[in-house]
Design an enzyme around this catalytic site. Structure first.
Site, PDB file in Angstrom:
ATOM      1  N   LYS A  78       9.175 -10.926   0.121  1.00 38.97           N
ATOM      2  CA  LYS A  78       9.698 -10.360   1.370  1.00 38.97           C
ATOM      3  C   LYS A  78      10.834 -11.181   1.948  1.00 38.97           C
ATOM      4  O   LYS A  78      11.741 -10.646   2.575  1.00 38.97           O
ATOM      5  CB  LYS A  78       8.574 -10.204   2.400  1.00 38.97           C
ATOM      6  CG  LYS A  78       7.595  -9.119   2.005  1.00 38.97           C
ATOM      7  CD  LYS A  78       6.764  -8.628   3.152  1.00 38.97           C
ATOM      8  CE  LYS A  78       5.896  -7.464   2.666  1.00 38.97           C
ATOM      9  NZ  LYS A  78       4.853  -7.088   3.601  1.00 38.97           N
ATOM     10  N   LYS A 121       4.432  -2.152  -8.025  1.00 36.19           N
ATOM     11  CA  LYS A 121       3.293  -1.456  -7.409  1.00 36.19           C
ATOM     12  C   LYS A 121       3.814  -0.367  -6.468  1.00 36.19           C
ATOM     13  O   LYS A 121       4.961  -0.451  -5.993  1.00 36.19           O
ATOM     14  CB  LYS A 121       2.414  -2.450  -6.653  1.00 36.19           C
ATOM     15  CG  LYS A 121       3.116  -3.083  -5.474  1.00 36.19           C
ATOM     16  CD  LYS A 121       2.202  -3.916  -4.600  1.00 36.19           C
ATOM     17  CE  LYS A 121       3.021  -4.410  -3.404  1.00 36.19           C
ATOM     18  NZ  LYS A 121       2.357  -5.248  -2.469  1.00 36.19           N
ATOM     19  N   LYS A 129       4.550   0.603   0.466  1.00 39.07           N
ATOM     20  CA  LYS A 129       4.998   1.239   1.703  1.00 39.07           C
ATOM     21  C   LYS A 129       6.460   0.925   1.989  1.00 39.07           C
ATOM     22  O   LYS A 129       7.156   1.691   2.630  1.00 39.07           O
ATOM     23  CB  LYS A 129       4.179   0.704   2.886  1.00 39.07           C
ATOM     24  CG  LYS A 129       2.831   1.365   3.041  1.00 39.07           C
ATOM     25  CD  LYS A 129       2.120   0.842   4.277  1.00 39.07           C
ATOM     26  CE  LYS A 129       1.151  -0.237   3.892  1.00 39.07           C
ATOM     27  NZ  LYS A 129       0.419  -0.831   4.993  1.00 39.07           N
TER      28      LYS A 129
HETATM   29  P1  TYM Z   1      -1.388  -3.410   3.295  1.00 35.66           P
HETATM   30  O1  TYM Z   1      -1.278  -2.723   4.618  1.00 35.66           O
HETATM   31  O2  TYM Z   1      -0.153  -3.713   2.556  1.00 35.66           O
HETATM   32  O3  TYM Z   1      -2.311  -2.561   2.341  1.00 35.66           O
HETATM   33  C1  TYM Z   1      -3.611  -2.116   2.710  1.00 35.66           C
HETATM   34  C2  TYM Z   1      -4.539  -2.241   1.507  1.00 35.66           C
HETATM   35  O4  TYM Z   1      -4.026  -1.465   0.423  1.00 35.66           O
HETATM   36  C3  TYM Z   1      -3.957  -2.250  -0.746  1.00 35.66           C
HETATM   37  N1  TYM Z   1      -2.808  -1.808  -1.557  1.00 35.66           N
HETATM   38  C4  TYM Z   1      -2.898  -1.356  -2.803  1.00 35.66           C
HETATM   39  N2  TYM Z   1      -3.945  -1.188  -3.627  1.00 35.66           N
HETATM   40  C5  TYM Z   1      -3.695  -0.683  -4.866  1.00 35.66           C
HETATM   41  N3  TYM Z   1      -2.458  -0.349  -5.304  1.00 35.66           N
HETATM   42  C6  TYM Z   1      -1.374  -0.499  -4.507  1.00 35.66           C
HETATM   43  N4  TYM Z   1      -0.170  -0.151  -4.934  1.00 35.66           N
HETATM   44  C7  TYM Z   1      -1.567  -1.032  -3.189  1.00 35.66           C
HETATM   45  N5  TYM Z   1      -0.730  -1.317  -2.169  1.00 35.66           N
HETATM   46  C8  TYM Z   1      -1.514  -1.792  -1.174  1.00 35.66           C
HETATM   47  C9  TYM Z   1      -3.786  -3.664  -0.251  1.00 35.66           C
HETATM   48  O5  TYM Z   1      -4.195  -4.613  -1.225  1.00 35.66           O
HETATM   49  C10 TYM Z   1      -4.662  -3.677   0.968  1.00 35.66           C
HETATM   50  O6  TYM Z   1      -6.009  -3.932   0.634  1.00 35.66           O
HETATM   51  N6  TYM Z   1      -2.241  -8.185   4.442  1.00 35.66           N
HETATM   52  C11 TYM Z   1      -2.861  -6.878   4.317  1.00 35.66           C
HETATM   53  C12 TYM Z   1      -3.544  -6.421   5.577  1.00 35.66           C
HETATM   54  C13 TYM Z   1      -4.530  -7.362   6.143  1.00 35.66           C
HETATM   55  C14 TYM Z   1      -5.842  -7.606   5.675  1.00 35.66           C
HETATM   56  C15 TYM Z   1      -6.396  -8.551   6.560  1.00 35.66           C
HETATM   57  C16 TYM Z   1      -6.565  -7.122   4.604  1.00 35.66           C
HETATM   58  C17 TYM Z   1      -4.347  -8.140   7.248  1.00 35.66           C
HETATM   59  N7  TYM Z   1      -5.460  -8.816   7.499  1.00 35.66           N
HETATM   60  C18 TYM Z   1      -7.690  -9.039   6.391  1.00 35.66           C
HETATM   61  C19 TYM Z   1      -7.872  -7.616   4.430  1.00 35.66           C
HETATM   62  C20 TYM Z   1      -8.409  -8.548   5.308  1.00 35.66           C
HETATM   63  C21 TYM Z   1      -1.789  -5.870   3.969  1.00 35.66           C
HETATM   64  O7  TYM Z   1      -0.647  -6.032   4.236  1.00 35.66           O
HETATM   65  O8  TYM Z   1      -2.280  -4.717   3.445  1.00 35.66           O
END
Ligand code: TYM
Length: 334
Positions: A111, A193, A196
């Site tokens: 990022k 991957k 978003k």
């Molecule tokens: P975020 O918002 O990017 O994504 C949410 C969840 O989706 C999963 N994910 C995927 N899984 C499979 N294939 C993909 N292409 C894919 N893209 C995203 C992510 O692994 C995630 O589980 N940092 C985290 C949010 C967060 C969080 C936490 C998660 C903040 N605090 C505490 C767990 C516990 C994030 O940006 O997820």
């Protein structure tokens, strides 16, 4: 009862990768664990956001949680910024985290890009806030996709370090990463991957996409050379389509391979599109079914319950650090 915590950022469009990698598992696990699912809007502001859009997306994501099957009678659903303990613990954990640990994080490197000097400090400290989310609730298990694994490892390291230095305070959490769907790939570039923040809208199937968009995106999906339709790590594009199909139809890998034996890529794409549309249609109807009032009630109730648990951890942490919480003005009301 053991506890799970997870969350997603209310940025961009929530896509099939988020559902298959995370949300789907939250729904499955919520009956076995005491569960908290958070809309992590404080993480969202580590990159510039339009304030109105952020507020809207926060509510939209809460609706998606509910529509996916998170049951507010069973699980706690809430918005991160409604529980100030997240930010408080994040500050404290920042003080036990090394800059070098944060600079090593692959997501930060991706990022931040090459021009590190102009990057906000929030982006660097992002994993500390994530660790705070998890550790505040004495979480046992964190259901996430593959891309969050490194952040979870850091969370464990910070918990162990704090426990070593200040006494047993935090439970050390484990990651729950699903066997299938942990890394759903971009449809237009299977080397990446599904994301978003992808500038190419054709790479992701968004959970609110209509049937035409879904069909168009799968039709244009990049495939591997050859003709075989089998799960094969060396052929990521086809395996990605098959994985999506497999999870959405609830079949085994063998059943899926038998189903597509002798068929061509066009049939595969069209059947994955059908399965996705059949899955998304009722989900989208449920999303539209939640009115503002109901949503506010659920989120307010969720933040109340979350705060109660979070406060107990934070009070303990503060006491261990010699930060006396008894002088807090609202202490008497708690
Ligand atoms: P975020 O918002 O990017 O994504 C949410 C969840 O989706 C999963 N994910 C995927 N899984 C499979 N294939 C993909 N292409 C894919 N893209 C995203 C992510 O692994 C995630 O589980 N940092 C985290 C949010 C967060 C969080 C936490 C998660 C903040 N605090 C505490 C767990 C516990 C994030 O940006 O997820």
């Amino acid at each position: 009862m053991k506890r799970i915590f997870s969350g997603a950022q209310p940025t961009g469009n929530i896509h099939l990768g988020n559902y298959l990698g995370a949300l789907r598992n939250w729904v499955e696990l919520q009956r076995e664990y005491e569960s908290l699912f958070c809309i992590v809007n404080l993480h969202a502001i580590t990159l510039p956001q339009d304030p109105q859009a952020l507020a809207q997306k926060t509510r939209d994501l809460a609706r998606l949680y509910l529509a996916s099957g998170i049951d507010p009678q069973v699980s706690i659903i809430y918005v991160q910024s409604d529980v100030s303990e997240h930010a408080e613990l994040a500050w404290i954990l920042n003080c036990v985290t090394r800059i070098s640990e944060l600079e090593r994080m692959t997501q930060f490197k991706d990022k931040a890009g090459k021009q590190r000097e102009g990057v906000g400090a929030g982006l660097l400290n992002y994993p500390v806030l994530m660790a705070s989310d998890i550790l505040l609730f004495q979480t046992d298990l964190v259901p996430i996709g593959q891309d969050q694994k490194q952040h979870l490892e850091l969370t464990r390291d910070l918990a162990l370090r704090f426990n070593r230095d200040y006494g047993e305070t935090f439970r050390v959490p484990d990651a729950f990463i699903p066997q299938a769907g942990a890394k759903v790939l971009s449809l237009s570039d299977p080397a990446k991957k599904m994301s978003k923040s992808d500038a190419d809208a054709n790479g992701s199937i968004n959970l609110m996409d209509d049937a035409d968009a879904v069909r168009r995106k799968f039709k244009r999906a990049v495939t591997d050379s050859g003709t075989a339709i089998t799960f094969d790590e060396t052929r990521p594009a086809i395996t990605n389509l098959l994985t999506i199909y497999q999870i959405l139809t609830g079949q085994t890998t063998l059943e899926v391979e038998q189903h597509f034996a002798g068929k061509g890529y066009a049939a595969l794409k069209s059947e994955v599109a059908d399965a996705t549309i059949d899955f998304l249609r009722p989900l989208q109807e449920r999303v539209r079914g939640y009115g503002d009032e109901e949503l506010d009630r659920i989120l307010a109730g969720g933040s109340e319950r979350a705060r109660h648990i979070a406060r107990a951890t934070l009070d303990d942490v503060m006491q261990r650090l010699g930060l006396d919480g008894t002088r807090r003005p609202n202490r008497a009301r708690e």
